[in-house]
Each structure stands twice: as C-alpha cells, then as structure tokens.
Motif scaffolding. Sequence first.
Motif, short mmCIF file in Angstrom:
data_model
loop_
_atom_site.label_atom_id
_atom_site.label_comp_id
_atom_site.label_asym_id
_atom_site.label_seq_id
_atom_site.Cartn_x
_atom_site.Cartn_y
_atom_site.Cartn_z
N THR A 96 6.67 -0.09 -5.00
CA THR A 96 5.48 0.76 -4.95
C THR A 96 4.21 -0.08 -5.01
N ALA A 97 3.10 0.57 -4.68
CA ALA A 97 1.79 -0.08 -4.78
C ALA A 97 1.49 -0.37 -6.25
N ARG B 165 0.82 -1.21 0.00
CA ARG B 165 0.00 0.00 0.00
C ARG B 165 0.85 1.26 0.00
N ASP B 166 2.09 1.16 0.43
CA ASP B 166 2.97 2.34 0.49
C ASP B 166 4.35 1.92 0.02
N GLU C 228 -5.90 2.07 -0.78
CA GLU C 228 -5.12 1.65 -1.94
C GLU C 228 -4.97 2.78 -2.95
N GLY D 150 -2.20 4.92 -1.94
CA GLY D 150 -0.95 4.25 -2.25
C GLY D 150 -0.57 4.34 -3.71
#
Length: 477
Positions: free
Chosen positions: A275-276, A256-257, A286, A289
């Motif tokens: 990364t997401a 998510r982050d 989400e 993110g």
Amino acid sequence: MQTDSDPIIAIATAPGRGGIGVIRVSGPDLHGWAESLCRQPLQPRHAHFLAFRDVRGETLDEGLVLFFPGPHSYTGEDVLELQGHGGPAVLRRVLEDCLARGADIGLRLAQPGEFTQRAFLNDRMDLAQAEAVADLIEASSAAAAKSAMASLSGAFSAEVDALSQRIVKLRMLVEATLDFPEEEIDFLEKYQASARLHEVQASLERVLQTARQGRVLREGLYVVLAGQPNVGKSSLLNALAGEDVAIVTPIAGTTRDRVVQQIHLEGVPLHIVDTAGLREATDAVERIGIERSWAEIGRAQVIVHLQDARQPDDPLDADIVRRLPVGVPVLRVWNKVDLLASSPSVPGSSEGEARRTEGHDAALATPPIGSCDENPVLISARTGTGLDELRTRLLGIAGWTPGAESPWLARERHIQALEEAGEHLRVAAGYAAQGDQILDLFAEELRLAHESLCRITGQFTSDDLLGEIFSSFCIGK
C-alpha cells in the motif's frame, strides 16, 4: 420456466484459444437426439471421430463424440460431449447449432455449476464432494489440489458420516429407552452413554482441527503491508514474492496505489497487498492512494506494520497503531536492520553517535508505546535476514501448523456446522451429568448435532444454500 429436468448445454473448457474445446450436454433421454445430431449410432462410452455438421450439412468442425448414458455419467443423466478444436468462434458456432437443433426438446444454456448441481441432486456425489469440484479447479498450489482431490474422493465426507453414525447409534439407544420407560433401565449407566458421548466429542474435535487446517489451505490469508513511506513495504513484497512486482526507489511516496501478489508458504496461499505510505499528504494523487491504503487495512485479515529499525521512537508509527482496526492481528516488523551499524544517528535524536548501536539495541528490545505486538520481527528486506521467521509467524497467525498436511479442504460453512455440532454435544453432556430424568433433552441435543453434521454433506440443505454454492462455479461445470 427453467426446471432441473431441462436438457442443458455449455462450453466446458475455459474461454480463449486452445488445442481442444469441449461442449457438454446433459439431460434425461438424450440418446435419440444425440444420434440425430451426430447422424450415426453412438456406442456408450466409446469415442467416435466425425464431422460436426449443421442442419444444411455444412461442416462446422470435426472431432470426437462421447455418449454416457445415465445414471452412469457425471450428472447421473445422459451426457453427450463434443470434443473439437478450441477456438472461440468454432465452439460458438457448434454451440449455436446444437441449441437450434435442440429447441424441440427444450435444450437451454446451463447456469454456472448446473452440471455439478445435477450430479448432487441425482446422488452422484454429496454436497461436500460437489464443493470440492470447484475447489479443485480453483486450487492455486499442489498441496491445495491434492487436498481438493481427496475431498472429491470422499475423504472429508467419510469422516463426517462416521461421526454422524456414532451419534445416530447413541440416539437410537436413547429413543428406545424413552419409548419403554416401564423397563426402568438406568440408561446412562447401562449403556455408558456419557463415556460414548465424550468419545464422539473427542473425535469431532479432531475433525474440526483438521478442517480448520483445510480452510487455511483453501482460503489462505489476506495480508496488508502498512507503514510510513520508504520503510521498505515494496521491497518486502518483492522479497516475499521472489521477483520485482513492485517499483522500489529511494523517493518517499513511490507507491501510489495497491499492488497485490499471491505467494505460497507450505502450500498456503497468502495474498500480500503493498500500500501507499501512510502520512499527511498535500499531493492530491498521493492523498487518494493513502485513503485506499486505509481501505485495504480495513479489509485485512492480518496487518504487517512495517517500521524503520533506525527510527524506533517515531511518533507517526504510534499514530498509525492507534488508527489500526480493532480485532485484526497486527504483526510488527522492523525493517532495515542491516543498516543499524552504519547509521550515523537516529533521526530526531539529540544523542547522535552514542545511540548508533547500543541505543538501537535497547530500543529494539523495548517496544514503543502503542505497539500491537510485544514480539516484533527484525528483518532486512534487502538481505533476507529474518524473512523465514516472518513467514513462520504469518503461517502461525493463519492457523497453519508447520509441516502439517491437510488431508482435505474445508469451507467456512463446514467449520460452522462442525462447531454447532460440538456445541450441541457439549450441552448434551451437561444434561447427561444430571441423570436420566432429562433424557428427552439429551436426545434432542443429539438430534440437533446430527442435523448440523448432515448439512455438510447436504442431507439437510436449503435451496437458497444450494443456489449460493453452485452459482460460484464456472459455466460448464
């Protein structure tokens, strides 16, 4: 008002607990004050073991005291070092006592990098060597530390000085010819000016190439892993890092982050960012993110666009490619090649089993529309297949020559100064080709090239640049 002649003091060791803590004092004519502080005579460059007592005679700590008279010290001024225990509270008490007892001589806390700045101002080192002090402290690999030490020892400065001297000699000949025009000497022919200039250009180009290697070793590369959810970005990060730094699950959208990990390839630091997954998200968390993912992509020096090798024609990947920033190298990587033979079908395909093997091979050989790289890397983050090629490609994008060893570190401003000098020499060569009629322009370009080189070592440096450079140092250095 603060001046460069004020006595300064700072804790020179890193914050936190340690076996030893060092407090450093520098300033002109400190000898009398230092002996008063220590309550005994101090022999230069000799370690004295004693108790550190305040004005009331209370013992604050005990340890070693060393006194280095200027100009034979780090800063070129008188330097006093108190080496005691490394507890923060102990060091703070000793520091506060020194400041109180140094009020009458104007003792103040040092600014970041002020000790090294004084070493530069007092000709104890040039600017490139001073920058190498910070680079040595910040070095994140043995190779970077070795090259930083070479820069601190003057290896880079010696190369720059040698180039400068060759330009100066050529300038002297030109200026002498301009001063005595009645001699009617064919300067360019008599002194082989063009040939000598070309030799200087070739030498500068060699230094520039080495400096670029040194910049890569110092700064590394900011690499962002981008792609759809569940294509293996976190698995790839873990494989490159050699440890589980990111959570990996079969559930799409697990990340998510961002997750940042620094790794080293041949001593070159790579800052890898997981990364997401990029997709249309309905979940608010989400979605945030994904927005952060695009922000990281915007800051990337290299984008690794990771795709599932079993889905080479996914239109969402083409959409991602269209949104990638222009001018940033994009390395296309197809993951999960180990699953090709066992995949029942290509998702979204009506061909099914018929495309399970040959179809995949054909798709892999023909990059999809919108691809940013016509030569993708095929990997398996799970088994390690293709990771060596990926590492080599990343180093290539960074500008690092495999097996090379940079003899010194370099910064962006060094590269710019060398490139500017090279451009002035190129213009000078153009004037030389036109004959002796425009020797004054030839001489001016040589002067500008010389000044560009001198900015590296600090012979021609603005106060603003000095402030910017030394403000990035740690306090106490």
